[in-house]
Structures are given as structure tokens and as C-alpha cells.
Design an enzyme around this catalytic site. Structure first.
Site, PDB file in Angstrom:
ATOM      1  N   ASN A  75     -10.445   1.313   0.073  1.00 20.70           N
ATOM      2  CA  ASN A  75      -8.986   1.185   0.061  1.00 20.70           C
ATOM      3  C   ASN A  75      -8.540   0.796  -1.349  1.00 20.70           C
ATOM      4  OD1 ASN A  75      -6.327   0.378   0.318  1.00 20.70           O
ATOM      5  ND2 ASN A  75      -6.639  -0.781   2.217  1.00 20.70           N
ATOM      6  N   CYS A 113       0.804  -1.232   0.000  1.00 17.41           N
ATOM      7  CA  CYS A 113       0.000   0.000   0.000  1.00 17.41           C
ATOM      8  C   CYS A 113       0.837   1.282   0.000  1.00 17.41           C
ATOM      9  CB  CYS A 113      -1.002  -0.012   1.151  1.00 17.41           C
ATOM     10  SG  CYS A 113      -2.277  -1.265   0.899  1.00 17.41           S
ATOM     11  N   HIS A 120      -2.698   7.120   3.751  1.00 13.44           N
ATOM     12  CA  HIS A 120      -3.264   5.979   3.036  1.00 13.44           C
ATOM     13  C   HIS A 120      -4.672   5.715   3.576  1.00 13.44           C
ATOM     14  CE1 HIS A 120      -4.007   2.201   1.250  1.00 13.44           C
ATOM     15  NE2 HIS A 120      -3.786   1.476   2.336  1.00 13.44           N
TER      16      HIS A 120
HETATM   17  C1  LIG Z   1     -10.185  -4.989   8.804  1.00  7.81           C
HETATM   18  C2  LIG Z   1     -10.782  -4.130   9.906  1.00  7.81           C
HETATM   19  C3  LIG Z   1     -11.692  -3.089   9.319  1.00  7.81           C
HETATM   20  C4  LIG Z   1     -11.613  -5.014  10.857  1.00  7.81           C
HETATM   21  O1  LIG Z   1     -12.101  -4.217  11.923  1.00  7.81           O
HETATM   22  P1  LIG Z   1     -11.911  -4.702  13.429  1.00  7.81           P
HETATM   23  O2  LIG Z   1     -12.598  -3.720  14.261  1.00  7.81           O
HETATM   24  O3  LIG Z   1     -10.442  -4.919  13.644  1.00  7.81           O
HETATM   25  O4  LIG Z   1     -12.714  -6.040  13.399  1.00  7.81           O
HETATM   26  P2  LIG Z   1     -12.266  -7.459  13.941  1.00  7.81           P
HETATM   27  O5  LIG Z   1     -11.514  -8.172  12.853  1.00  7.81           O
HETATM   28  O6  LIG Z   1     -11.618  -7.333  15.277  1.00  7.81           O
HETATM   29  O7  LIG Z   1     -13.692  -8.092  14.139  1.00  7.81           O
HETATM   30  C5  LIG Z   1     -14.592  -7.586  15.127  1.00  7.81           C
HETATM   31  C6  LIG Z   1     -15.905  -8.319  14.977  1.00  7.81           C
HETATM   32  O8  LIG Z   1     -16.540  -7.884  13.759  1.00  7.81           O
HETATM   33  C7  LIG Z   1     -16.829  -9.037  12.967  1.00  7.81           C
HETATM   34  N1  LIG Z   1     -16.694  -8.659  11.568  1.00  7.81           N
HETATM   35  C8  LIG Z   1     -15.607  -8.716  10.755  1.00  7.81           C
HETATM   36  N2  LIG Z   1     -15.907  -8.275   9.541  1.00  7.81           N
HETATM   37  C9  LIG Z   1     -17.227  -7.928   9.573  1.00  7.81           C
HETATM   38  C10 LIG Z   1     -18.107  -7.405   8.619  1.00  7.81           C
HETATM   39  N3  LIG Z   1     -17.738  -7.125   7.357  1.00  7.81           N
HETATM   40  N4  LIG Z   1     -19.385  -7.156   8.999  1.00  7.81           N
HETATM   41  C11 LIG Z   1     -19.800  -7.416  10.247  1.00  7.81           C
HETATM   42  N5  LIG Z   1     -18.998  -7.923  11.209  1.00  7.81           N
HETATM   43  C12 LIG Z   1     -17.723  -8.184  10.875  1.00  7.81           C
HETATM   44  C13 LIG Z   1     -15.825 -10.083  13.381  1.00  7.81           C
HETATM   45  O9  LIG Z   1     -16.293 -11.368  13.098  1.00  7.81           O
HETATM   46  C14 LIG Z   1     -15.738  -9.823  14.866  1.00  7.81           C
HETATM   47  O10 LIG Z   1     -16.851 -10.424  15.511  1.00  7.81           O
HETATM   48  P3  LIG Z   1     -16.695 -11.076  16.963  1.00  7.81           P
HETATM   49  O11 LIG Z   1     -16.313  -9.948  17.886  1.00  7.81           O
HETATM   50  O12 LIG Z   1     -18.052 -11.636  17.204  1.00  7.81           O
HETATM   51  O13 LIG Z   1     -15.624 -12.109  16.824  1.00  7.81           O
HETATM   52  C15 LIG Z   1      -9.652  -3.450  10.699  1.00  7.81           C
HETATM   53  O14 LIG Z   1      -8.971  -4.399  11.502  1.00  7.81           O
HETATM   54  C16 LIG Z   1      -8.640  -2.747   9.846  1.00  7.81           C
HETATM   55  O15 LIG Z   1      -8.920  -1.716   9.289  1.00  7.81           O
HETATM   56  N6  LIG Z   1      -7.397  -3.241   9.793  1.00  7.81           N
HETATM   57  C17 LIG Z   1      -6.296  -2.544   9.181  1.00  7.81           C
HETATM   58  C18 LIG Z   1      -6.381  -2.483   7.685  1.00  7.81           C
HETATM   59  C19 LIG Z   1      -5.159  -1.772   7.162  1.00  7.81           C
HETATM   60  O16 LIG Z   1      -4.680  -0.808   7.707  1.00  7.81           O
HETATM   61  N7  LIG Z   1      -4.566  -2.255   6.113  1.00  7.81           N
HETATM   62  C20 LIG Z   1      -3.341  -1.614   5.682  1.00  7.81           C
HETATM   63  C21 LIG Z   1      -2.853  -2.139   4.450  1.00  7.81           C
HETATM   64  S1  LIG Z   1      -4.054  -2.165   3.195  1.00  7.81           S
END
Ligand SMILES: CC(C)(COP(=O)(O)OP(=O)(O)OC[C@H]1O[C@@H](n2cnc3c(N)ncnc32)[C@H](O)[C@@H]1OP(=O)(O)O)[C@@H](O)C(=O)NCCC(=O)NCCS
Length: 335
Positions: free
Chosen positions: A292, A121, A262
């Protein structure tokens, strides 16, 4: 005795393109178990653009972005471009290079060197450093740097953990030498590769795991991301590396016109702004409409905000991605 003025590499034009087809959060709720509320509050995306035509790859997005640049900046002539550099995590092919496909598509003169590189990225930040080297050395005078990403080609349509996050787009800049004090002032590029590769990876298709029936059956040709691991590192490193580049260049938050982060998660973007004491109205944001777009997200922001930029504005660009790799760029806008 005349003293030679320092030559810096300056962005002198920007172009961009996003496909017409819009995939909204409502559309995504029909594909996987998710909600508009979850995507909006946890990530900050409302819709993303998708290149639906299966016969077109990232080069199409790059070609459209270059055509846009040439139309918006008639002073830039395609026949004057003397190098084409493409950042893409979704190149058309392993080879030939997407740069050579784009060059052919927009009529770059024969003989001009064209190459791709992959920088996850933060690819656009790597591209600025690469182009800076060629321009400041005097070897090249007009480098066309393109970030083009057809992320929809590598996103699993059945995976709610990644499907809502990504969109398609392309953007480009021209870098030229200047002695007026504007342009790229400083760059920090880092890699924290201590066992972090597995957290954000496309597991198959490369030489370590060539494609097979098994890799296809196991969905190994899509983005795999452990969101929380990436989030924790991104939120720290993007803020810290922005603060570091400001500190070592004597910049306070009052000196910075814009931070250009980003666009992976709105919560990471706001945390980065908070870390360097910038108000949200000084932060370029387009994640809500494009999602993204990987290495295209920062130049797409420059494209969206181009008319609000003024010569001499101090910009801090920052990104984080697979590897883990991250960095920041401090530049003075040149037009
Ligand atoms: C990917 C991202 C949005 C997920 O958000 P998060 O708050 O970390 O979510 P988690 O993975 O901890 O999941 C939290 C809960 O939401 C749920 N969940 C995940 N995706 C979901 C979706 N699309 N819709 C609904 N629920 C979802 C999970 O199952 C989890 O449920 P649980 O608590 O019952 O187990 C976030 O982690 C993120 O932005 N990561 C960084 C991405 C990034 O910077 N990339 C850089 C390079 S591209």
C-alpha cells in the site's frame, strides 16, 4: 454558427518511481511475529519497496517520478509546466511544501505556483479534481500532479498490524486541456467523518497533539489502524461509489476497460471488481509487489499499465482512506 467544443482535462503523460530496496515477507517475519502465508492470504502482498536513505523524504520519490515522466514523454517540456500540485500524507516537512522541493529538484521554472494538499489514500482522486478545475477553467494549461509517499517513515517497525502493509513510491501525471472528448468525465468525492477519524490516524505531531518526549515514547508518530473497521467501510464504499459513477454515466461493465482501485488489500480489490461485474483481468493490481503506497498507489498502477492502455479506454478509479474519505473518477484515456 460554430459551437464551442467542451474542454476537458486529460492525462497526457505518466511517470513513476519505486526505490530499489525490496522488503519481502520473509524479511518481515524476522522483524515481527507474522508469516508469509498470513500476509499473502489476508492482504495479498509479497514484497514492498523501501527508501532506505534516512536523508531522503517523499520529495526524492516525486523527483524521480517526474524525471521518469520527462524521459518517457519527450513531448512534455519542464519549462511548459505551469502548476505543480503534490498529494502526500508523508510530506518532507510541515513546511515548506514538498511541491516546491520537487519543483526545485526537477527545474520547474521560477514563479510557477506549487502547493501540497493532503487527501489520505484517495489523494490522487482529489488531485485529479483539483487539476481538472484549474485546467477546465482555462487558468492553467499543463498541471503536474504528483503523489509521493515515503510510508516507511511513519510505520512502526515493531507493529505487525501495520508493518507488512505499506511501501514507498511516487508517481505523477500531466493534465492538459483537450476538446477531443477524452479526459476526466466525472468525479465523486465523499467523506464519512461520523466519528471515524480514530480508526485510521497518526495521533501526534500535528497541532492537536504536538510532538513531545511522551508522544515519542508512546509510539504516537506512526500509522495507527483498526484494520477491521477500515476494511468493512472500504469494501462497501469502494464498490458502491464505483457502481454509482458507472450508473450515472450510463456505463455497463462491458463499457469499462479497466478499474483502477487503491491498493490496500487484495480482498477489497476483488470485492470491488465483483460489485461492478468486472473480470480480474480488467483490474489493475500491483499490491503484490509494492504494498500500500497510499495516494501513490493509483498513479503507480497507471504507470505500470501505461503500455496496455489505448486512447478512448474507459477507466474507473476508486479509493478509500483515513477520515473516512473515498471516491471515484471516470476518465477516458487520452493517448
Ligand atoms: C489490516 C488488515 C489486513 C488486517 O486483516 P484482518 O483480516 O482484518 O485481520 P484482523 O485485524 O481481524 O486480525 C485477525 C487475526 O490476525 C492477527 N494478525 C494481525 N496482524 C497479523 C500479522 N501481521 N500476522 C499474523 N497475524 C496477524 C490478529 O491478531 C488476529 O488474531 P486473533 O484472531 O487471534 O485475534 C485488514 O483489516 C485490512 O486490510 N484493512 C483495511 C485496510 C485499508 O483498506 N486501508 C485503507 C486506507 S490505507
Amino acid at each position: 454558427m460554430a459551437t464551442d467544443k467542451k474542454v476537458t482535462a486529460a492525462i497526457t503523460a505518466v511517470g513513476g518511481y519505486v526505490p530499489e530496496d525490496i522488503l519481502t515477507n520473509a524479511d518481515i517475519t524476522k522483524m515481527v511475529d507474522t508469516s508469509d502465508e498470513w500476509i499473502t492470504t489476508r492482504v495479498g502482498i509479497k514484497e514492498r519497496r523501501i527508501l532506505k536513505d534516512d536523508t531522503k523524504g517523499s520529495s526524492y520519490l516525486g523527483i524521480k517520478a517526474v524525471e521518469d515522466l520527462l524521459a518517457r514523454h519527450p513531448n512534455i517540456k519542464v519549462e511548459d509546466i505551469d502548476m505543480v500540485v503534490v498529494s502526500s500524507n508523508t510530506p518532507d516537512y510541515h513546511f515548506p511544501t514538498t511541491a516546491s522541493v520537487i519543483a526545485d529538484g526537477v527545474g520547474i521554472p521560477l514563479g510557477v505556483p506549487c502547493f501540497d494538499f493532503q487527501g489520505a489514500c484517495p489523494g490522487f482522486l482529489y488531485g485529479l479534481q483539483i487539476a481538472r478545475g484549474f485546467v477546465e477553467s482555462g487558468l492553467y494549461k499543463k498541471v503536474l500532479l504528483i503523489s509521493a509517499e515515503k510510508m516507511s517513515a511513519i510505520v512502526n517497525q515493531k507493529d505487525r498490524a501495520t508493518l507488512p502493509l505499506f511501501g514507498d513510491g511516487g508517481a505523477c501525471v500531466v493534465l492538459e486541456p483537450t476538446t477531443d472528448g477524452t479526459g476526466i468525465q466525472d468525479v465523486i468525492l465523499r467523506n464519512d467523518n461520523a466519528g471515524n477519524a480514530e480508526h485510521l490516524i497518526m495521533k501526534a505531531g500535528g497541532s492537536a497533539c504536538p510532538p513531545s518526549h511522551e508522544t515519542v515514547d508512546k509510539d504516537m508518530h506512526y500509522v495507527y489502524q483498526e484494520g477491521q473497521q477500515v476494511f468493512k467501510a472500504a469494501v462497501t464504499q469502494m464498490g458502491d461509489v464505483s457502481a454509482e459513477i458507472m450508473e450515472r454515466n450510463g456505463l455497463s461493465h462491458e463499457d469499462v476497460a479497466w478499474v483502477v482501485p487503491h491498493q490496500a488489500n487484495m480482498r477489497i480489490i476483488t470485492a470491488t471488481a465483483r460489485r461492478i461485474n468486472l473480470d480480474m483481468d480488467q483490474v489493475m493490481v500491483n499490491i503484490d509487489k509494492y504494498g500500500n503506497t497510499s495516494s501513490a498507489s493509483i498513479p503507480l498502477c497507471l504507470w505500470d499499465y501505461e503500455e496496455r492502455l489505448h486512447k478512448g479506454d474507459n477507466l474507473v478509479l476508486t479509493a478509500f482512506g483515513a477520515g473516512f474519505t473515498y471516491g471515484s473518477v471516470y476518465l477516458k484515456w487520452s493517448y
